[in-house]
Write a protein that holds these residues in place. Structure first.
Motif, PDB file in Angstrom:
ATOM      1  N   GLU A 129      72.264   2.775  69.112  1.00 52.44           N
ATOM      2  CA  GLU A 129      72.572   2.850  67.836  1.00 52.44           C
ATOM      3  C   GLU A 129      72.758   1.286  67.261  1.00 52.44           C
ATOM      4  O   GLU A 129      72.264   0.842  66.196  1.00 52.44           O
ATOM      5  CB  GLU A 129      73.870   3.656  67.325  1.00 52.44           C
ATOM      6  CG  GLU A 129      73.616   5.094  67.561  1.00 52.44           C
ATOM      7  CD  GLU A 129      72.641   5.573  66.436  1.00 52.44           C
ATOM      8  OE1 GLU A 129      72.484   4.923  65.550  1.00 52.44           O
ATOM      9  OE2 GLU A 129      72.311   6.816  66.564  1.00 52.44           O
ATOM     10  N   ILE A 163      69.416  -0.193  67.029  1.00 51.11           N
ATOM     11  CA  ILE A 163      68.627   0.274  65.724  1.00 51.11           C
ATOM     12  C   ILE A 163      69.063  -0.506  64.605  1.00 51.11           C
ATOM     13  O   ILE A 163      68.648  -0.924  63.663  1.00 51.11           O
ATOM     14  CB  ILE A 163      68.510   1.605  65.556  1.00 51.11           C
ATOM     15  CG1 ILE A 163      68.024   2.196  66.904  1.00 51.11           C
ATOM     16  CG2 ILE A 163      68.055   2.075  64.417  1.00 51.11           C
ATOM     17  CD1 ILE A 163      67.972   3.884  66.805  1.00 51.11           C
ATOM     18  N   SER A 164      70.625  -0.679  64.503  1.00 56.00           N
ATOM     19  CA  SER A 164      71.193  -1.290  63.174  1.00 56.00           C
ATOM     20  C   SER A 164      70.941  -2.757  63.191  1.00 56.00           C
ATOM     21  O   SER A 164      70.633  -3.316  62.284  1.00 56.00           O
ATOM     22  CB  SER A 164      72.798  -1.040  63.404  1.00 56.00           C
ATOM     23  OG  SER A 164      73.104   0.317  63.394  1.00 56.00           O
ATOM     24  N   LEU A 216      67.219  -2.740  61.612  1.00 57.82           N
ATOM     25  CA  LEU A 216      67.293  -2.426  60.202  1.00 57.82           C
ATOM     26  C   LEU A 216      68.248  -3.247  59.232  1.00 57.82           C
ATOM     27  O   LEU A 216      67.690  -3.369  58.291  1.00 57.82           O
ATOM     28  CB  LEU A 216      67.912  -1.002  60.270  1.00 57.82           C
ATOM     29  CG  LEU A 216      67.068   0.234  60.836  1.00 57.82           C
ATOM     30  CD1 LEU A 216      67.714   1.439  60.692  1.00 57.82           C
ATOM     31  CD2 LEU A 216      65.604   0.208  60.216  1.00 57.82           C
ATOM     32  N   GLY A 240      74.836  -0.784  58.814  1.00 55.79           N
ATOM     33  CA  GLY A 240      74.375  -0.731  60.160  1.00 55.79           C
ATOM     34  C   GLY A 240      75.082  -1.806  60.782  1.00 55.79           C
ATOM     35  O   GLY A 240      75.134  -1.697  62.022  1.00 55.79           O
ATOM     36  N   ASP A 272      67.469   6.311  54.620  1.00 57.96           N
ATOM     37  CA  ASP A 272      67.763   5.524  55.404  1.00 57.96           C
ATOM     38  C   ASP A 272      67.899   6.048  56.889  1.00 57.96           C
ATOM     39  O   ASP A 272      67.661   5.696  57.797  1.00 57.96           O
ATOM     40  CB  ASP A 272      69.350   4.882  55.009  1.00 57.96           C
ATOM     41  CG  ASP A 272      70.003   3.830  55.970  1.00 57.96           C
ATOM     42  OD1 ASP A 272      68.973   2.996  56.402  1.00 57.96           O
ATOM     43  OD2 ASP A 272      71.160   3.873  56.134  1.00 57.96           O
ATOM     44  N   LYS A 316      66.255   5.446  60.739  1.00 55.62           N
ATOM     45  CA  LYS A 316      66.843   5.238  61.840  1.00 55.62           C
ATOM     46  C   LYS A 316      66.300   6.246  63.004  1.00 55.62           C
ATOM     47  O   LYS A 316      65.998   5.818  64.036  1.00 55.62           O
ATOM     48  CB  LYS A 316      68.113   5.558  61.592  1.00 55.62           C
ATOM     49  CG  LYS A 316      69.123   4.328  60.964  1.00 55.62           C
ATOM     50  CD  LYS A 316      70.568   4.912  60.897  1.00 55.62           C
ATOM     51  CE  LYS A 316      71.281   3.600  60.339  1.00 55.62           C
ATOM     52  NZ  LYS A 316      72.760   3.978  60.354  1.00 55.62           N
ATOM     53  N   GLN A 317      65.934   7.372  62.496  1.00 59.43           N
ATOM     54  CA  GLN A 317      65.366   8.386  63.381  1.00 59.43           C
ATOM     55  C   GLN A 317      63.702   7.898  63.798  1.00 59.43           C
ATOM     56  O   GLN A 317      63.440   7.954  65.057  1.00 59.43           O
ATOM     57  CB  GLN A 317      65.183   9.913  62.763  1.00 59.43           C
ATOM     58  CG  GLN A 317      66.536  10.416  62.594  1.00 59.43           C
ATOM     59  CD  GLN A 317      67.622  10.577  63.790  1.00 59.43           C
ATOM     60  OE1 GLN A 317      66.655  10.852  64.745  1.00 59.43           O
ATOM     61  NE2 GLN A 317      68.433  10.427  63.392  1.00 59.43           N
ATOM     62  N   GLN A 365      62.927   4.814  64.164  1.00 62.91           N
ATOM     63  CA  GLN A 365      63.295   3.634  65.068  1.00 62.91           C
ATOM     64  C   GLN A 365      63.537   4.222  66.332  1.00 62.91           C
ATOM     65  O   GLN A 365      63.038   3.657  67.347  1.00 62.91           O
ATOM     66  CB  GLN A 365      64.115   2.527  64.307  1.00 62.91           C
ATOM     67  CG  GLN A 365      64.356   1.629  65.178  1.00 62.91           C
ATOM     68  CD  GLN A 365      63.280   0.589  65.175  1.00 62.91           C
ATOM     69  OE1 GLN A 365      62.512   0.524  64.443  1.00 62.91           O
ATOM     70  NE2 GLN A 365      62.964   0.229  66.348  1.00 62.91           N
ATOM     71  N   ARG A 366      64.423   5.309  66.525  1.00 59.79           N
ATOM     72  CA  ARG A 366      64.782   5.942  67.764  1.00 59.79           C
ATOM     73  C   ARG A 366      63.519   6.581  68.292  1.00 59.79           C
ATOM     74  O   ARG A 366      63.443   6.249  69.515  1.00 59.79           O
ATOM     75  CB  ARG A 366      65.810   6.929  67.505  1.00 59.79           C
ATOM     76  CG  ARG A 366      67.082   6.543  67.314  1.00 59.79           C
ATOM     77  CD  ARG A 366      68.154   7.841  66.964  1.00 59.79           C
ATOM     78  NE  ARG A 366      68.228   8.606  68.226  1.00 59.79           N
ATOM     79  CZ  ARG A 366      69.222   8.328  69.066  1.00 59.79           C
ATOM     80  NH1 ARG A 366      70.311   7.420  68.748  1.00 59.79           N
ATOM     81  NH2 ARG A 366      69.337   8.847  69.749  1.00 59.79           N
TER      82      ARG A 366
END
Length: 326
Positions: free
Chosen positions: A105, A108-109, A112, A117, A262, A266-267, A269-270
């Protein structure tokens, strides 16, 4: 006056003389003579009941050459069997370190950006550095590695079933009509893993007849575990993206729709990280490697143990012969 005192003193003296034997008779314990004699004999027997070890020591000294030869012979035979007859097994090991969810996380933050984040990423990075949630991930990985379906799929994908189906020396003690369970038991016997709370690392072990095979199979364990976790992550993020997109299209609230988009980002990017990142879910700190010396059998330890056991048996045998001769 004097006559009365004299008359009265005589019965008193008589009463005193008669009372003394009664008092003495009460002080004598009422013990049966036969029982007392038996008690004295028993005490005398217990005092004299000692074991004389001199004859045994003499007998052992007379046959010390026989005892020593038995121990030396047993040790030599065990060394020959374990060194030249029994198959040698080599053990490969590797060390991996799970990457916790807060660390993912945080990355990813970082990609982004944004205030929320960055704040979440800071907390996630702190938790990952402290190893607060790494233990749960490690226990999950160990459970997968030791699972029935995972081991069975690994054997089928890497063509290990034929070798694992071969019965061992003691295979007749655990017969099984199901080949799947035979394969699983063989892998379970050769594979082992442990988690260190201090370091947060997982150490994997695998035994095989040669070093190259041990390293190769352990590499298969690592690759299959990463592929399983990667596939599971891609599937879960894809399902989450579809669900969030449907919710974002139907919601009339603009602020909620922004939050949902948003979360979709994130999903996505994961999912991209799971698809392209080589060290997904865990890092390999030490690649699989097997020592040049066999892991088993232990020739020296087995020989010493055989010598000790044979020495004990020989001593007991000599003591038994002494008892029979008596």
């Amino acid at each position: 006056m004097f006559y009365r005192v004299g008359i009265g003193a005589r019965p008193m003296a008589q009463r005193r003389k008669l009372a003394e034997p009664e008092v003495k008779s009460l002080r004598v314990p009422n013990v049966d003579e036969g029982e007392a004699e038996h008690t004295r004999v028993r005490w005398r027997y217990e005092d004299d009941d000692t074991v004389d070890l001199a004859p045994y020591i003499i007998k052992l000294r007379e046959r010390w050459r026989t005892i020593a030869s038995v121990a030396v012979t047993a040790s030599a035979v065990t060394a020959l069997i374990t060194g030249f007859v029994l198959p040698k097994w080599y053990r490969a090991s590797t060390v991996i370190r799970p990457i916790s969810t807060p660390a993912v996380e945080s990355r990813i933050s970082g990609f982004l950006g944004g205030l929320g984040g960055g704040f979440g990423g800071g907390l996630g990075g702190l938790a990952a550095s402290l190893g607060a949630v790494g233990e749960s991930d490690a226990q999950e990985y160990i459970a997968i590695l030791q699972g029935f379906q995972f081991n069975l799929s690994l054997a089928e994908r890497n063509n290990l079933s034929a070798e694992l189906m071969q019965p061992g020396w003691l295979g007749f003690l655990h017969p099984s009509s199901d080949p799947h369970w035979t394969i699983y038991r063989a892998l379970k016997k050769r594979f082992d893993c442990e988690y260190s709370i201090k370091t947060g690392n997982i150490t994997l072990y695998f035994q095989a007849r040669n070093r190259a095979q041990a390293q190769q199979v352990l590499t298969c364990y690592i690759d299959d575990l990463r592929n399983l976790l990667r596939t599971r992550e891609i599937s879960s993020t894809s399902s989450a993206i579809v669900s969030l997109e449907d919710e974002a299209r139907t919601t009339p609230d603009a602020l909620l729709r922004t939050v949902l988009y948003d979360l979709i980002a994130k999903q996505v990017q994961r999912r991209k990280m799971a698809q392209v990142e080589a060290d997904f879910a865990f890092r390999v700190l030490d690649p699989p490697a097997a020592s040049d010396k066999p892991y088993s059998p232990w020739v020296l330890v087995d020989s010493i143990l055989a010598a000790f056991l044979s020495l004990v048996v020989a001593v007991l045998w000599v003591a038994t012969l002494r008892d029979k001769s008596d």
